[in-house]
Design a protein around this motif. Structure first.
Motif, PDB file in Angstrom:
ATOM      1  N   ALA A 242      37.214 -20.840  45.403  1.00 13.89           N
ATOM      2  CA  ALA A 242      37.469 -19.508  44.633  1.00 13.89           C
ATOM      3  C   ALA A 242      37.298 -19.840  43.115  1.00 13.89           C
ATOM      4  CB  ALA A 242      38.342 -18.656  45.083  1.00 13.89           C
ATOM      5  N   PRO A 243      37.984 -20.728  42.515  1.00 13.47           N
ATOM      6  CA  PRO A 243      37.799 -20.976  41.096  1.00 13.47           C
ATOM      7  C   PRO A 243      36.501 -21.754  40.684  1.00 13.47           C
ATOM      8  CG  PRO A 243      39.589 -22.403  42.022  1.00 13.47           C
ATOM      9  CD  PRO A 243      39.314 -21.281  43.011  1.00 13.47           C
ATOM     10  N   ILE A 244      35.989 -22.639  41.798  1.00  9.57           N
ATOM     11  CA  ILE A 244      34.554 -23.132  41.530  1.00  9.57           C
ATOM     12  C   ILE A 244      33.648 -21.966  41.432  1.00  9.57           C
ATOM     13  CG2 ILE A 244      32.859 -24.504  42.183  1.00  9.57           C
ATOM     14  CD1 ILE A 244      34.896 -26.357  43.473  1.00  9.57           C
ATOM     15  N   ALA A 245      33.754 -21.005  42.164  1.00  9.19           N
ATOM     16  CA  ALA A 245      32.914 -19.895  42.290  1.00  9.19           C
ATOM     17  C   ALA A 245      32.884 -19.028  40.900  1.00  9.19           C
ATOM     18  CB  ALA A 245      33.209 -18.966  43.576  1.00  9.19           C
ATOM     19  N   ALA A 246      34.255 -18.717  40.611  1.00 12.83           N
ATOM     20  CA  ALA A 246      34.214 -18.166  39.375  1.00 12.83           C
ATOM     21  C   ALA A 246      33.834 -18.811  38.016  1.00 12.83           C
ATOM     22  CB  ALA A 246      35.892 -17.866  39.159  1.00 12.83           C
ATOM     23  N   PHE A 247      33.907 -20.126  38.160  1.00  9.41           N
ATOM     24  CA  PHE A 247      33.476 -20.842  36.873  1.00  9.41           C
ATOM     25  C   PHE A 247      32.057 -20.970  37.012  1.00  9.41           C
ATOM     26  CE2 PHE A 247      31.835 -25.179  35.434  1.00  9.41           C
ATOM     27  CZ  PHE A 247      32.253 -25.079  34.278  1.00  9.41           C
ATOM     28  N   LEU A 248      31.209 -21.003  38.144  1.00  9.38           N
ATOM     29  CA  LEU A 248      29.723 -20.881  38.371  1.00  9.38           C
ATOM     30  C   LEU A 248      29.384 -19.551  37.697  1.00  9.38           C
ATOM     31  CD1 LEU A 248      29.052 -23.178  41.319  1.00  9.38           C
ATOM     32  CD2 LEU A 248      29.012 -23.926  39.051  1.00  9.38           C
ATOM     33  N   LYS A 249      30.031 -18.671  38.142  1.00  7.92           N
ATOM     34  CA  LYS A 249      29.535 -17.272  37.848  1.00  7.92           C
ATOM     35  C   LYS A 249      29.735 -17.143  36.558  1.00  7.92           C
ATOM     36  CE  LYS A 249      30.300 -12.833  40.503  1.00  7.92           C
ATOM     37  NZ  LYS A 249      31.106 -12.293  41.407  1.00  7.92           N
ATOM     38  N   LYS A 250      30.740 -17.552  35.801  1.00  9.89           N
ATOM     39  CA  LYS A 250      31.084 -17.185  34.266  1.00  9.89           C
ATOM     40  C   LYS A 250      30.034 -18.082  33.422  1.00  9.89           C
ATOM     41  CE  LYS A 250      34.719 -17.825  31.220  1.00  9.89           C
ATOM     42  NZ  LYS A 250      35.998 -18.449  31.073  1.00  9.89           N
ATOM     43  N   ASN A 251      29.549 -19.333  33.868  1.00 13.36           N
ATOM     44  CA  ASN A 251      28.708 -20.058  33.095  1.00 13.36           C
ATOM     45  C   ASN A 251      27.316 -20.148  33.797  1.00 13.36           C
ATOM     46  OD1 ASN A 251      30.636 -21.622  31.129  1.00 13.36           O
ATOM     47  ND2 ASN A 251      31.694 -21.507  33.366  1.00 13.36           N
ATOM     48  N   LYS A 252      26.423 -19.024  33.498  1.00 19.99           N
ATOM     49  CA  LYS A 252      25.315 -19.123  34.124  1.00 19.99           C
ATOM     50  C   LYS A 252      24.331 -19.839  33.432  1.00 19.99           C
ATOM     51  CE  LYS A 252      25.484 -14.581  36.359  1.00 19.99           C
ATOM     52  NZ  LYS A 252      26.314 -14.897  37.659  1.00 19.99           N
TER      53      LYS A 252
END
Lengths: 338, 338
Positions: free
Chosen positions: B230-240
């Motif tokens: 989940a935190p990896i997904a959130a990070f990737l989503k935030k840093n497009k």
């Protein structure tokens, strides 16, 4: 600094070794040892930081709070996950687990059982290889708690935890048939143990009910994955009429996927794929692979619960129990026609 | 049947316990015990199949031919493979390995070290957690052979086997830069041990040389993979704006691939991917993932060789050695622009 012995303490305080020993083992009152002596011994022991030899203590009490766990191969993700969970559960209950891989090798297993006995483990958890019946029977007869898992030994009366292997492969093969596949191969390791025979039987039963032909390929186990992948590739190349393949273990499945990738076979359009045992490789493959998931947490819980029960019951006369757990068929894109 | 003791044998043959003990320990000649007595004892012992108590023997000789191995987490494929190879190598040299997971938990590790000591292991192989310096130092001071691997403890003087972590991540980051990637993130577990700090440093150094910005995301370890994904997904989503991502361990990498799959990110067109530690998940992913392969066989060989050396050398005064092994960067489609 030389380690202090009970004899040293006794000599220093001018009391008998037996007296020191009784005091250190909490039996001073029972043995009516005077309070003054008890205090003198305890004060001295605290001052010098004396610690009793735990191996000697284990020799005396016969209790080590250690459980020996023997898996087939710790580098197999199924066994590694189970071992890890068993270790967690045991640790929370005050037991430490020491584990080893048997390689499914009878002589090595015999050797390891004897090593565990020498280390005074309180109980055994074993995924037994073939030919180890007599050794396990001896342990059980000697009053040793032994829980088998993953497979059992039909001629040995002891506790075991297994999954419903036959129904699992029957059910997964039925799923392939329902999706319209007719030429379904089963690729597995050559192995005559209860769990592997049951898996093969489930496949045959489902095909038999539909009147379909069976295609079984048995591979000899090898430490080198290339020597598992190559015969699978050869088999798939030779049998181009197949429309589905069922891998009998996670290890066969991973090598099977390597063969499929090398040959450029498209899943599921050229060939549908199912495997026993679910793990990251199957979940992350493209397309994701339909897999039979063993209830790893429930297996670990059952193994520990049954063993702790034995350890905490003084009577050896509780009859042995077998627990058969259900699996889940996780249907993914690798086995769907639409 | 009750197990026969030395006292039973002595009584039955009308000789002293000391005499029986000397004969069974091969000291009859040294103690000038008459040949007739020796033969009588040995004949009787053969007839009744007497076996000396090995735990008592181990108390006496201080030798158990057992090595304690402590990994961080046996369910991690890297540690499972290493443990398996170490076990193989040790077994071929007459040693048995008993292993446990530390969970990278200092208190648990301390508890396990003491358990191994109680079981009289001859030596220790440890992937040490933080905060265990004093305990390892005590073992070393007590003359115990201890080999550390995967990471080391800067303040403890003992043998260790490590890989060249810094160069490995430097080299892999350079590869991404050479392929034209400019916005390269590094996702890893929050951990201050030598190996993890060196990996982070290698990444920073390569970026620094090219004057690129760094994007580091540290994740807290969790037993539950969903709480890593989940935190990896959130990070990737935030840093497009990222064009490449470097995962610092196999575990982070597998969870990272789950996040990438869930988000529908295309590799390498949307995002190039590299991970530390090579295994089936990376080889079979589509596209296959570029990964840094640790030399698992060489690590296992070095660990065992160094430990056996210590065990077979009576002197404690050989100075400690550190062995640093090279890794391989297996370049695959996940990090190539063309």
């Amino acid at each position: 600094m030389k380690k202090l012995s009970i004899a040293d303490i006794a000599k220093h305080l001018h009391v008998s070794k037996t007296t020191v020993s009784f005091i250190l083992n909490g039996r001073a009152q029972e043995k009516r040892i005077g309070r003054e002596v008890v205090e003198r011994v305890q004060k001295f022991v605290d001052e010098v930081g004396y610690k009793p030899n735990p191996l000697a203590k284990s020799l005396r009490t016969g209790k080590s709070n250690t459980i020996g766990l023997m898996v087939e191969d710790i580098s197999n993700p199924f066994f590694a996950s189970i071992a890890r969970l068993i270790e967690d559960r045991a640790y929370k209950n005050g037991y430490k687990i020491i584990y080893c891989s048997t390689d499914n090798d009878t002589a090595k297993t015999r050797d390891l059982i004897s090593m565990f006995r020498d280390r005074h483990v309180d109980g055994y958890i074993i995924a037994p290889p073939e030919g180890i019946e007599d050794d396990i029977s001896s342990l059980v007869k000697a009053g040793m708690p032994v829980v088998l898992f993953d497979r059992h030994l039909p001629n040995v009366s002891t506790d075991f935890i297994e999954i419903d292997n036959l129904f699992s492969t029957y059910n997964a093969t039925r799923h392939l048939i329902q999706q319209g596949y007719k030429k379904i191969a089963y690729i597995t390791f050559a192995n005559n143990q209860t769990h592997m025979l049951a898996r093969l039987e489930g496949y045959h039963r489902a095909l038999g009910e539909s009147g379909y032909e069976s295609f079984v390929k048995e591979i000899d186990f090898n430490q080198n994955d290339d020597l598992i992948t190559a015969p699978i590739a050869a088999f798939l190349k030779k049998n181009k009429n197949l429309d589905a393949v069922f891998f009998g273990t996670n290890h066969v499945g991973a090598c099977g996927l390597k063969a499929i990738t090398e040959l450029g076979i498209k899943v599921p359009t050229d060939l549908a794929v199912i495997s026993f045992d679910d793990y990251d490789v199957f979940k992350l493959f493209s397309p994701p692979i339909t897999a039979i998931a063993q209830p790893i947490e429930a297996i670990a819980d059952s193994v520990i619960t049954v063993l702790l029960n034995r350890l905490n019951t003084s009577s050896q006369h509780i009859s042995s129990q077998s627990i058969i757990l259900k699996t889940d068929l996780n249907i993914r894109r690798s086995s769907k026609t639409e």
